[in-house]
Design a protein around this motif. Sequence first.
Motif, PDB file in Angstrom:
ATOM      1  N   LEU A 145       0.827  -1.207   0.000  1.00  0.00           N
ATOM      2  CA  LEU A 145       0.000   0.000   0.000  1.00  0.00           C
ATOM      3  C   LEU A 145       0.863   1.259   0.000  1.00  0.00           C
ATOM      4  O   LEU A 145       0.490   2.274  -0.590  1.00  0.00           O
ATOM      5  CB  LEU A 145      -0.930  -0.002   1.217  1.00  0.00           C
ATOM      6  N   THR A 146       2.010   1.186   0.623  1.00  0.00           N
ATOM      7  CA  THR A 146       2.930   2.325   0.628  1.00  0.00           C
ATOM      8  C   THR A 146       3.530   2.554  -0.756  1.00  0.00           C
ATOM      9  O   THR A 146       3.793   3.688  -1.154  1.00  0.00           O
ATOM     10  CB  THR A 146       4.046   2.107   1.659  1.00  0.00           C
ATOM     11  N   ALA A 147       3.722   1.473  -1.499  1.00  0.00           N
ATOM     12  CA  ALA A 147       4.321   1.572  -2.839  1.00  0.00           C
ATOM     13  C   ALA A 147       3.313   1.901  -3.927  1.00  0.00           C
ATOM     14  O   ALA A 147       3.692   2.351  -5.007  1.00  0.00           O
ATOM     15  CB  ALA A 147       5.023   0.256  -3.180  1.00  0.00           C
ATOM     16  N   ALA A 148       2.026   1.681  -3.660  1.00  0.00           N
ATOM     17  CA  ALA A 148       1.000   1.756  -4.699  1.00  0.00           C
ATOM     18  C   ALA A 148       0.477   3.172  -4.927  1.00  0.00           C
ATOM     19  O   ALA A 148       0.567   4.045  -4.057  1.00  0.00           O
ATOM     20  CB  ALA A 148      -0.160   0.829  -4.339  1.00  0.00           C
ATOM     21  N   ASP A 149      -0.097   3.376  -6.101  1.00  0.00           N
ATOM     22  CA  ASP A 149      -0.851   4.586  -6.394  1.00  0.00           C
ATOM     23  C   ASP A 149      -2.309   4.420  -5.974  1.00  0.00           C
ATOM     24  O   ASP A 149      -2.938   5.356  -5.480  1.00  0.00           O
ATOM     25  CB  ASP A 149      -0.813   4.896  -7.895  1.00  0.00           C
ATOM     26  N   THR A 150      -2.835   3.216  -6.210  1.00  0.00           N
ATOM     27  CA  THR A 150      -4.225   2.933  -5.878  1.00  0.00           C
ATOM     28  C   THR A 150      -4.333   1.529  -5.293  1.00  0.00           C
ATOM     29  O   THR A 150      -3.431   0.703  -5.445  1.00  0.00           O
ATOM     30  CB  THR A 150      -5.147   3.021  -7.110  1.00  0.00           C
ATOM     31  N   VAL A 151      -5.470   1.272  -4.646  1.00  0.00           N
ATOM     32  CA  VAL A 151      -5.732  -0.065  -4.113  1.00  0.00           C
ATOM     33  C   VAL A 151      -7.089  -0.530  -4.609  1.00  0.00           C
ATOM     34  O   VAL A 151      -8.070   0.214  -4.587  1.00  0.00           O
ATOM     35  CB  VAL A 151      -5.663  -0.094  -2.568  1.00  0.00           C
ATOM     36  N   LEU A 152      -7.124  -1.747  -5.114  1.00  0.00           N
ATOM     37  CA  LEU A 152      -8.355  -2.379  -5.571  1.00  0.00           C
ATOM     38  C   LEU A 152      -8.727  -3.451  -4.556  1.00  0.00           C
ATOM     39  O   LEU A 152      -7.955  -4.393  -4.327  1.00  0.00           O
ATOM     40  CB  LEU A 152      -8.163  -3.003  -6.955  1.00  0.00           C
ATOM     41  N   ILE A 153      -9.880  -3.312  -3.941  1.00  0.00           N
ATOM     42  CA  ILE A 153     -10.328  -4.258  -2.916  1.00  0.00           C
ATOM     43  C   ILE A 153     -11.200  -5.318  -3.572  1.00  0.00           C
ATOM     44  O   ILE A 153     -12.150  -4.999  -4.284  1.00  0.00           O
ATOM     45  CB  ILE A 153     -11.115  -3.535  -1.813  1.00  0.00           C
ATOM     46  N   ILE A 154     -10.860  -6.573  -3.330  1.00  0.00           N
ATOM     47  CA  ILE A 154     -11.665  -7.700  -3.813  1.00  0.00           C
ATOM     48  C   ILE A 154     -12.410  -8.282  -2.624  1.00  0.00           C
ATOM     49  O   ILE A 154     -11.806  -8.603  -1.598  1.00  0.00           O
ATOM     50  CB  ILE A 154     -10.789  -8.792  -4.445  1.00  0.00           C
ATOM     51  N   THR A 155     -13.719  -8.425  -2.741  1.00  0.00           N
ATOM     52  CA  THR A 155     -14.500  -8.938  -1.624  1.00  0.00           C
ATOM     53  C   THR A 155     -15.651  -9.793  -2.136  1.00  0.00           C
ATOM     54  O   THR A 155     -15.873  -9.908  -3.345  1.00  0.00           O
ATOM     55  CB  THR A 155     -15.047  -7.774  -0.768  1.00  0.00           C
ATOM     56  N   GLU A 156     -16.334 -10.419  -1.222  1.00  0.00           N
ATOM     57  CA  GLU A 156     -17.567 -11.126  -1.518  1.00  0.00           C
ATOM     58  C   GLU A 156     -18.711 -10.411  -0.819  1.00  0.00           C
ATOM     59  O   GLU A 156     -18.499  -9.623   0.114  1.00  0.00           O
ATOM     60  CB  GLU A 156     -17.504 -12.574  -1.019  1.00  0.00           C
ATOM     61  N   ALA A 157     -19.934 -10.676  -1.240  1.00  0.00           N
ATOM     62  CA  ALA A 157     -21.106 -10.091  -0.597  1.00  0.00           C
ATOM     63  C   ALA A 157     -21.554 -11.006   0.541  1.00  0.00           C
ATOM     64  O   ALA A 157     -22.587 -11.674   0.468  1.00  0.00           O
ATOM     65  CB  ALA A 157     -22.223  -9.877  -1.606  1.00  0.00           C
ATOM     66  N   ARG A 158     -20.742 -11.041   1.590  1.00  0.00           N
ATOM     67  CA  ARG A 158     -21.019 -11.830   2.792  1.00  0.00           C
ATOM     68  C   ARG A 158     -20.709 -10.969   4.004  1.00  0.00           C
ATOM     69  O   ARG A 158     -19.912 -10.038   3.940  1.00  0.00           O
ATOM     70  CB  ARG A 158     -20.167 -13.100   2.837  1.00  0.00           C
ATOM     71  N   VAL A 159     -21.286 -11.314   5.144  1.00  0.00           N
ATOM     72  CA  VAL A 159     -21.115 -10.491   6.333  1.00  0.00           C
ATOM     73  C   VAL A 159     -19.654 -10.386   6.750  1.00  0.00           C
ATOM     74  O   VAL A 159     -19.162  -9.287   7.052  1.00  0.00           O
ATOM     75  CB  VAL A 159     -21.981 -11.012   7.499  1.00  0.00           C
ATOM     76  N   SER A 160     -18.920 -11.493   6.754  1.00  0.00           N
ATOM     77  CA  SER A 160     -17.523 -11.444   7.176  1.00  0.00           C
ATOM     78  C   SER A 160     -16.678 -10.645   6.204  1.00  0.00           C
ATOM     79  O   SER A 160     -15.736  -9.944   6.597  1.00  0.00           O
ATOM     80  CB  SER A 160     -16.953 -12.867   7.314  1.00  0.00           C
ATOM     81  N   SER A 161     -17.019 -10.709   4.932  1.00  0.00           N
ATOM     82  CA  SER A 161     -16.264  -9.974   3.922  1.00  0.00           C
ATOM     83  C   SER A 161     -16.523  -8.475   4.026  1.00  0.00           C
ATOM     84  O   SER A 161     -15.616  -7.661   3.855  1.00  0.00           O
ATOM     85  CB  SER A 161     -16.630 -10.471   2.526  1.00  0.00           C
ATOM     86  N   VAL A 162     -17.762  -8.107   4.319  1.00  0.00           N
ATOM     87  CA  VAL A 162     -18.086  -6.690   4.491  1.00  0.00           C
ATOM     88  C   VAL A 162     -17.333  -6.124   5.695  1.00  0.00           C
ATOM     89  O   VAL A 162     -16.790  -5.021   5.644  1.00  0.00           O
ATOM     90  CB  VAL A 162     -19.609  -6.506   4.657  1.00  0.00           C
ATOM     91  N   ASP A 163     -17.265  -6.893   6.772  1.00  0.00           N
ATOM     92  CA  ASP A 163     -16.482  -6.466   7.936  1.00  0.00           C
ATOM     93  C   ASP A 163     -15.011  -6.290   7.556  1.00  0.00           C
ATOM     94  O   ASP A 163     -14.341  -5.368   8.017  1.00  0.00           O
ATOM     95  CB  ASP A 163     -16.613  -7.483   9.069  1.00  0.00           C
ATOM     96  N   GLY A 164     -14.516  -7.195   6.711  1.00  0.00           N
ATOM     97  CA  GLY A 164     -13.126  -7.114   6.277  1.00  0.00           C
ATOM     98  C   GLY A 164     -12.839  -5.854   5.471  1.00  0.00           C
ATOM     99  O   GLY A 164     -11.766  -5.261   5.592  1.00  0.00           O
ATOM    100  N   VAL A 165     -13.794  -5.428   4.657  1.00  0.00           N
ATOM    101  CA  VAL A 165     -13.624  -4.194   3.889  1.00  0.00           C
ATOM    102  C   VAL A 165     -13.504  -3.005   4.840  1.00  0.00           C
ATOM    103  O   VAL A 165     -12.663  -2.116   4.648  1.00  0.00           O
ATOM    104  CB  VAL A 165     -14.799  -3.991   2.910  1.00  0.00           C
ATOM    105  N   ASP A 166     -14.320  -2.993   5.884  1.00  0.00           N
ATOM    106  CA  ASP A 166     -14.246  -1.908   6.868  1.00  0.00           C
ATOM    107  C   ASP A 166     -12.854  -1.842   7.499  1.00  0.00           C
ATOM    108  O   ASP A 166     -12.274  -0.756   7.650  1.00  0.00           O
ATOM    109  CB  ASP A 166     -15.294  -2.117   7.963  1.00  0.00           C
ATOM    110  N   GLN A 167     -12.302  -2.996   7.857  1.00  0.00           N
ATOM    111  CA  GLN A 167     -10.969  -3.035   8.473  1.00  0.00           C
ATOM    112  C   GLN A 167      -9.903  -2.568   7.489  1.00  0.00           C
ATOM    113  O   GLN A 167      -8.978  -1.825   7.855  1.00  0.00           O
ATOM    114  CB  GLN A 167     -10.658  -4.448   8.952  1.00  0.00           C
ATOM    115  N   LEU A 168     -10.019  -3.006   6.243  1.00  0.00           N
ATOM    116  CA  LEU A 168      -9.036  -2.613   5.238  1.00  0.00           C
ATOM    117  C   LEU A 168      -9.106  -1.111   4.962  1.00  0.00           C
ATOM    118  O   LEU A 168      -8.070  -0.458   4.776  1.00  0.00           O
ATOM    119  CB  LEU A 168      -9.256  -3.408   3.952  1.00  0.00           C
ATOM    120  N   MET A 169     -10.303  -0.550   4.958  1.00  0.00           N
ATOM    121  CA  MET A 169     -10.431   0.886   4.746  1.00  0.00           C
ATOM    122  C   MET A 169      -9.753   1.662   5.875  1.00  0.00           C
ATOM    123  O   MET A 169      -9.131   2.702   5.643  1.00  0.00           O
ATOM    124  CB  MET A 169     -11.903   1.264   4.647  1.00  0.00           C
TER     125      MET A 169
END
Length: 260
Positions: A145-169
Amino acid sequence: MTIIAIANQKGGVGKTATAVNLAARLAGMGQRVLVIDSDPQGNATSILDVEPAPEERTLNDVLVAVATGQAGPGAITAAITAAGPAWPGIDVVPAERALAAREADTSAGREHVLRTAIAAGAVDAYDVVLIDCPPSLGALTLGALTAADTVLIITEARVSSVDGVDQLMDTIDAVRKYYNQHLQLAGIVINKWRSDRLDRSAWRDVLRDSYRNQVIDHPLLEREIVATAATNRVPVPRDEGRDYVLALDAVARQITQETK
């Protein structure tokens, strides 16, 4: 030249399969693509049909050399190799199991080691650099993330995955604050999508409500051919995975246009 980190700290969401097939679609559009495999499991390296010989450099060798002062800006070039014949137009910086030791690195400045390795014009020959991050929020993901210009998040439409997106953000916000103030979000891609599942539709709506236009409106459908292609070390074929390939084409166009 755009550097895109492909991330999700939750395993099993199809991040690596998406990364390599995105690389294939971009290469098919005439883009010069480099894939940096930053996951010690080395799945992207394997799917791209690269098997480094003992004497050949890997990402781990590069990061160790830069971290210890044995190499400096641009060191990544020593580890670049061509992908297998099924992946024309794609080069790879391979991973190996020893890369896991970098997660335990507590030295000062460890977050900047990958950025140093790709500095000094080392990757300027490419249009797009994709960094496949490990399924964690450890030192390797922070470095990507320090080296990148942008980040593309890959997730699924599931409760645990949505929680994971929040943590990654939250992690992305921290990286912006301390290491890379220019880091942008390329978008959130919903993978393994099935329109016949009400639970997935509900969690997709949660993602849309939370992140609005940051959710890319081209979900990648759940198809067995994706796993089969990865096993065979080839991109998903258009004939057998047409709906998946067309959606990934749309994702590729969107993220490259938005980063220009």
